[in-house]
Design a protein around this motif. Structure first.
Motif, PDB file in Angstrom:
ATOM      1  N   VAL A 259       0.816  -1.169  -0.047  1.00  0.00           N
ATOM      2  CA  VAL A 259       0.038  -0.092   0.088  1.00  0.00           C
ATOM      3  C   VAL A 259       0.741   1.432   0.098  1.00  0.00           C
ATOM      4  N   ARG A 260       2.036   0.969   0.318  1.00  0.00           N
ATOM      5  CA  ARG A 260       3.030   2.480   0.306  1.00  0.00           C
ATOM      6  C   ARG A 260       3.875   2.385  -0.934  1.00  0.00           C
ATOM      7  N   GLU A 261       3.578   3.675  -1.504  1.00  0.00           N
ATOM      8  CA  GLU A 261       4.685   4.130  -2.745  1.00  0.00           C
ATOM      9  C   GLU A 261       6.345   4.204  -2.158  1.00  0.00           C
ATOM     10  N   PRO A 262       7.171   3.122  -2.987  1.00  0.00           N
ATOM     11  CA  PRO A 262       8.425   3.381  -2.390  1.00  0.00           C
ATOM     12  C   PRO A 262       8.917   4.620  -2.500  1.00  0.00           C
ATOM     13  N   HIS A 263       9.915   5.084  -1.307  1.00  0.00           N
ATOM     14  CA  HIS A 263      10.563   6.309  -1.343  1.00  0.00           C
ATOM     15  C   HIS A 263      11.482   6.248  -0.287  1.00  0.00           C
ATOM     16  N   VAL A 264      12.695   7.170  -0.436  1.00  0.00           N
ATOM     17  CA  VAL A 264      13.558   7.263   0.428  1.00  0.00           C
ATOM     18  C   VAL A 264      13.116   8.054   1.602  1.00  0.00           C
ATOM     19  N   GLN A 265      13.291   7.656   2.939  1.00  0.00           N
ATOM     20  CA  GLN A 265      12.946   8.456   4.028  1.00  0.00           C
ATOM     21  C   GLN A 265      14.238   9.401   4.508  1.00  0.00           C
ATOM     22  N   GLY A 266      13.958  10.351   5.418  1.00  0.00           N
ATOM     23  CA  GLY A 266      14.924  11.133   6.052  1.00  0.00           C
ATOM     24  C   GLY A 266      15.631  11.969   5.011  1.00  0.00           C
ATOM     25  N   HIS A 267      16.754  12.742   5.517  1.00  0.00           N
ATOM     26  CA  HIS A 267      17.225  13.833   4.530  1.00  0.00           C
ATOM     27  C   HIS A 267      17.930  13.131   3.349  1.00  0.00           C
ATOM     28  N   PRO A 268      17.649  13.846   1.804  1.00  0.00           N
ATOM     29  CA  PRO A 268      18.060  13.107   0.919  1.00  0.00           C
ATOM     30  C   PRO A 268      19.895  13.159   0.846  1.00  0.00           C
ATOM     31  N   GLU A 269      20.394  13.853   1.898  1.00  0.00           N
ATOM     32  CA  GLU A 269      21.992  13.445   1.828  1.00  0.00           C
ATOM     33  C   GLU A 269      22.344  13.104   3.273  1.00  0.00           C
ATOM     34  N   GLU A 270      21.382  12.216   3.657  1.00  0.00           N
ATOM     35  CA  GLU A 270      21.842  11.553   4.814  1.00  0.00           C
ATOM     36  C   GLU A 270      23.164  10.842   4.829  1.00  0.00           C
ATOM     37  N   GLN A 271      23.845  10.743   5.909  1.00  0.00           N
ATOM     38  CA  GLN A 271      25.311  10.086   6.023  1.00  0.00           C
ATOM     39  C   GLN A 271      25.293   9.004   7.298  1.00  0.00           C
ATOM     40  N   GLU A 272      25.357   8.040   6.943  1.00  0.00           N
ATOM     41  CA  GLU A 272      25.499   7.050   8.096  1.00  0.00           C
ATOM     42  C   GLU A 272      27.014   6.747   8.303  1.00  0.00           C
ATOM     43  N   HIS A 273      27.334   7.084   9.541  1.00  0.00           N
ATOM     44  CA  HIS A 273      28.635   7.294  10.008  1.00  0.00           C
ATOM     45  C   HIS A 273      28.926   5.862  10.701  1.00  0.00           C
ATOM     46  N   GLN A 274      28.185   5.157  11.076  1.00  0.00           N
ATOM     47  CA  GLN A 274      28.537   3.701  11.555  1.00  0.00           C
ATOM     48  C   GLN A 274      27.458   2.794  10.749  1.00  0.00           C
ATOM     49  N   ALA A 275      28.118   1.840  10.147  1.00  0.00           N
ATOM     50  CA  ALA A 275      27.431   0.989   9.372  1.00  0.00           C
ATOM     51  C   ALA A 275      26.313   0.232   9.948  1.00  0.00           C
ATOM     52  N   GLY A 276      24.935   0.379   9.508  1.00  0.00           N
ATOM     53  CA  GLY A 276      24.042  -0.408   9.935  1.00  0.00           C
ATOM     54  C   GLY A 276      23.204   0.452  10.987  1.00  0.00           C
ATOM     55  N   ALA A 277      23.706   1.655  11.073  1.00  0.00           N
ATOM     56  CA  ALA A 277      23.148   2.844  12.208  1.00  0.00           C
ATOM     57  C   ALA A 277      21.612   3.165  11.739  1.00  0.00           C
ATOM     58  N   ARG A 278      21.161   2.999  10.405  1.00  0.00           N
ATOM     59  CA  ARG A 278      20.049   3.513   9.978  1.00  0.00           C
ATOM     60  C   ARG A 278      19.132   1.908   9.910  1.00  0.00           C
ATOM     61  N   GLY A 279      19.473   0.852  10.210  1.00  0.00           N
ATOM     62  CA  GLY A 279      18.912  -0.437   9.990  1.00  0.00           C
ATOM     63  C   GLY A 279      18.728  -0.716   8.400  1.00  0.00           C
ATOM     64  N   ALA A 280      18.077  -1.847   8.345  1.00  0.00           N
ATOM     65  CA  ALA A 280      17.892  -2.583   6.899  1.00  0.00           C
ATOM     66  C   ALA A 280      17.167  -1.810   6.330  1.00  0.00           C
ATOM     67  N   ASP A 281      17.136  -1.666   5.129  1.00  0.00           N
ATOM     68  CA  ASP A 281      16.502  -0.692   4.195  1.00  0.00           C
ATOM     69  C   ASP A 281      15.467  -1.603   3.277  1.00  0.00           C
ATOM     70  N   VAL A 282      13.944  -1.448   3.272  1.00  0.00           N
ATOM     71  CA  VAL A 282      13.002  -1.997   2.672  1.00  0.00           C
ATOM     72  C   VAL A 282      12.380  -1.058   1.890  1.00  0.00           C
ATOM     73  N   GLU A 283      12.717  -1.041   0.532  1.00  0.00           N
ATOM     74  CA  GLU A 283      11.970   0.234  -0.343  1.00  0.00           C
ATOM     75  C   GLU A 283      11.903   1.444   0.567  1.00  0.00           C
ATOM     76  N   GLY A 284      12.963   1.918   0.968  1.00  0.00           N
ATOM     77  CA  GLY A 284      12.952   3.272   1.836  1.00  0.00           C
ATOM     78  C   GLY A 284      12.674   2.990   3.308  1.00  0.00           C
ATOM     79  N   MET A 285      11.684   2.065   3.492  1.00  0.00           N
ATOM     80  CA  MET A 285      11.568   1.975   5.108  1.00  0.00           C
ATOM     81  C   MET A 285      12.526   1.410   5.827  1.00  0.00           C
ATOM     82  N   LYS A 286      12.869   1.455   7.036  1.00  0.00           N
ATOM     83  CA  LYS A 286      13.762   1.090   7.875  1.00  0.00           C
ATOM     84  C   LYS A 286      13.362   0.093   8.879  1.00  0.00           C
ATOM     85  N   ILE A 287      14.205  -0.918   9.083  1.00  0.00           N
ATOM     86  CA  ILE A 287      13.863  -1.995  10.094  1.00  0.00           C
ATOM     87  C   ILE A 287      15.189  -2.069  11.056  1.00  0.00           C
TER      88      ILE A 287
END
Length: 265
Positions: free
Chosen positions: A176-204
């Motif tokens: 039911v959700r249109e795929p899209h990137v969440q958060g700031h378009p220039e977001e930087q993850e300084h520690q790998a995995g900090a933003r979680g797993a990515d599923v069509e822009g959703m985070k787990i």
């Protein structure tokens, strides 16, 4: 009387399932499938050589020939369950699975086998009725609040991450959700995995700690508001009604069902 064989009877979920089925007036446990203890018995939560209780088998074919179960309830692990379910379908036994971690390829293969055999099966990432409702409600809400993050929390003995419940929740929301990137378009993850797993822009995000059992919250953000949908399992007894529901329902089906939400109105 519905005759049930249990794979994984010695585990935590297996003992919960045994308790649920033993207390149901229309069911009985006739055998246990295990990787060892052939010729032995399960009685009062212990393995014994005395011919009392539930017989162990290491071969599903031998188990089927001796006890003719209607259902194989599998609460083992992903490595064993795929083979067990394939063999159960070939033997004409309805599989009911409470193990998460099966791949999409595995699910597709099992679905094809089930349809070809016209034999119903149920794979339930979560047997808790409350957890299933949490997933359904989250998918309903995601139609209107499409920025979603899923936080799942389990005991530190759980093998797979993210949990099957979290994956299933994301799959339902994807519909039911249109795929899209969440958060700031220039977001930087300084520690790998900090933003979680990515599923069509959703985070787990997966948390594993002693003291937890099974918990999940779905966060849905909108302009100036946040909706939180949360479910907590504090005791494995909460899985009993879903286990019994799946066992009763599966014999009426002729295909593989993935998720209890498909049999809950």
């Amino acid at each position: 009387m519905i005759k049930v064989a249990i794979a994984g009877i010695r585990g935590r979920m297996g003992s919960t399932a045994l308790q649920a089925i033993t207390g149901a007036p229309d069911m009985e446990v006739v055998a246990a499938l295990d990787y060892k203890y052939e010729g032995m018995y399960y009685h009062d939560s212990a393995v014994t050589e005395e011919p009392v209780g539930i017989p162990f088998y290491t071969s599903l074919a031998d188990l089927a020939a001796d006890t003719q179960p209607d259902i194989l309830l599998d609460v083992t692990d992903p490595d064993a369950v795929f083979h067990n379910v394939k063999e159960a379908i070939a033997l004409g036994i309805h599989p009911v699975v409470g193990t998460s971690g099966l791949t999409q390829d595995h699910l597709a293969i099992l679905s094809e086998l089930s349809v070809a055999a016209r034999l119903g099966g149920i794979i339930a990432p979560n047997f808790s009725i409350g957890a299933v409702l949490m997933m359904k409600f989250s998918a309903m809400a995601a139609r209107y609040l499409g920025d979603v993050e899923i936080l799942e929390m389990h005991h530190d003995r759980k093998l797979d991450a993210p949990s099957g419940t979290a994956v299933k929740t994301a799959d339902m929301i994807k519909e039911v959700r249109e795929p899209h990137v969440q958060g700031h378009p220039e977001e930087q993850e300084h520690q790998a995995g900090a933003r979680g797993a990515d599923v069509e822009g959703m985070k787990i995000h997966s948390i594993r700690l002693p003291g937890l059992l099974a918990h999940q919250q779905v966060l849905l953000g909108g302009e100036g508001e946040l909706l939180t949908i949360r479910h907590d399992s504090f005791d494995r007894n909460c899985f009993m009604p879903g286990i019994l529901m799946a066992i009763r329902e599966v014999r009426e089906q002729e295909h593989l069902i993935y998720g209890l939400e498909n049999i809950i109105e």
